[in-house]
Design an enzyme around this catalytic site. Structure first.
Site: not given
Length: 190
Positions: A45, A50, A104-105, A146-147, A150
Site C-alpha cells: 500500500g 508518503q 509502514c514504508l 492503514h492507507e 495517511h
C-alpha cells in the site's frame, strides 16, 4: 519513475489530504509512479502523502499475500486485489477489533500490533473516476484502513498505547534524522 518515500517527521505526513478531480495534472502518470515506487519498496500500500503530496489518493495491492499460507482461506479474494482509491471516505467500521502487526514504508524497521475493526464500508473513486461504495473485510480492510489513515494525517504509531509510543520514540527520532538502513529511496526531514 521511483519516487522517494517521505520519512516519519515530514510535515506532509500529518496533513489531511485535499480532494482532487479527474483533471488533476498527470494523474495516470502519478498513479503509475506510485505503484512503481510501492513495488520497489516491497510495499502492499502507498498513499500520496508518503511521496510528498497532500491529496486524497492511495493504492493497495495485496496480491502477494495470496501466496501466504496465513491467508490460504481467502487466497482467491486476494490474488487480484489491486485498487486505486481517490477521495475515499470510510462510512462505517464494524465487526470485532483485531490486533495485527503493522509496519509502514515511511517508518522503516518499526512494527507494532495495532487494533482495528475487521470490516469497513468505504466510498471512493477509482482511477477512471468511477464512484464505488464497497464493503471490505479481513486483511484487505486492514491495509485500506492503514492507507486511509495517511490521507487523514494519521500514522499507525498514533494507534499505540502511551507505553508503546515511549518504547518506539528513540527509533522514530533516528528515522527523522535519517539514521536508518533501508533498501529503497527515502527523503528525510532533517
Amino acid at each position: 519513475m521511483i519516487l522517494p518515500i517521505r520519512a516519519f517527521g515530514d510535515p506532509v505526513l500529518r496533513k489531511t489530504g485535499k480532494e482532487i478531480d479527474e483533471n488533476y495534472p498527470d494523474l495516470q502518470e502519478l498513479i503509475d509512479n506510485m505503484f512503481e515506487t510501492m513495488y520497489s519498496a516491497n510495499g502492499i500500500g502507498l498513499a500520496a502523502p508518503q511521496i510528498g503530496l497532500d491529496i486524497r489518493l492511495f493504492m493497495v495491492d495485496v496480491t502477494p499475500l495470496a501466496e501466504d499460507e496465513d491467508y490460504e482461506d481467502i487466497a482467491e479474494e486476494l490474488k487480484d486485489f489491486k485498487k486505486v482509491f481517490i477521495n475515499a471516505k470510510i462510512l462505517e467500521e464494524s465487526g470485532e477489533e483485531w490486533k495485527f502487526n503493522e509496519g509502514c514504508l515511511s517508518i522503516p524497521d518499526v512494527r507494532e500490533d495495532v487494533k482495528r475493526k475487521s470490516t469497513i464500508l468505504i466510498e471512493y473513486y477509482d482511477e477512471n473516476f468511477v464512484k464505488h461504495t464497497e464493503t471490505f473485510s479481513d486483511i484487505r480492510a486492514r491495509v485500506i484502513q492503514h492507507e486511509y489513515d495517511h490521507i487523514e494525517g494519521t500514522l499507525f504509531t498514533d494507534h499505540l498505547s502511551s507505553l508503546k509510543k515511549k518504547l518506539v520514540k528513540g527509533k522514530l527520532t533516528k528515522i527523522t534524522q535519517g539514521e536508518v538502513s533501508i533498501s529503497y529511496k527515502m527523503r528525510f526531514p532533517k
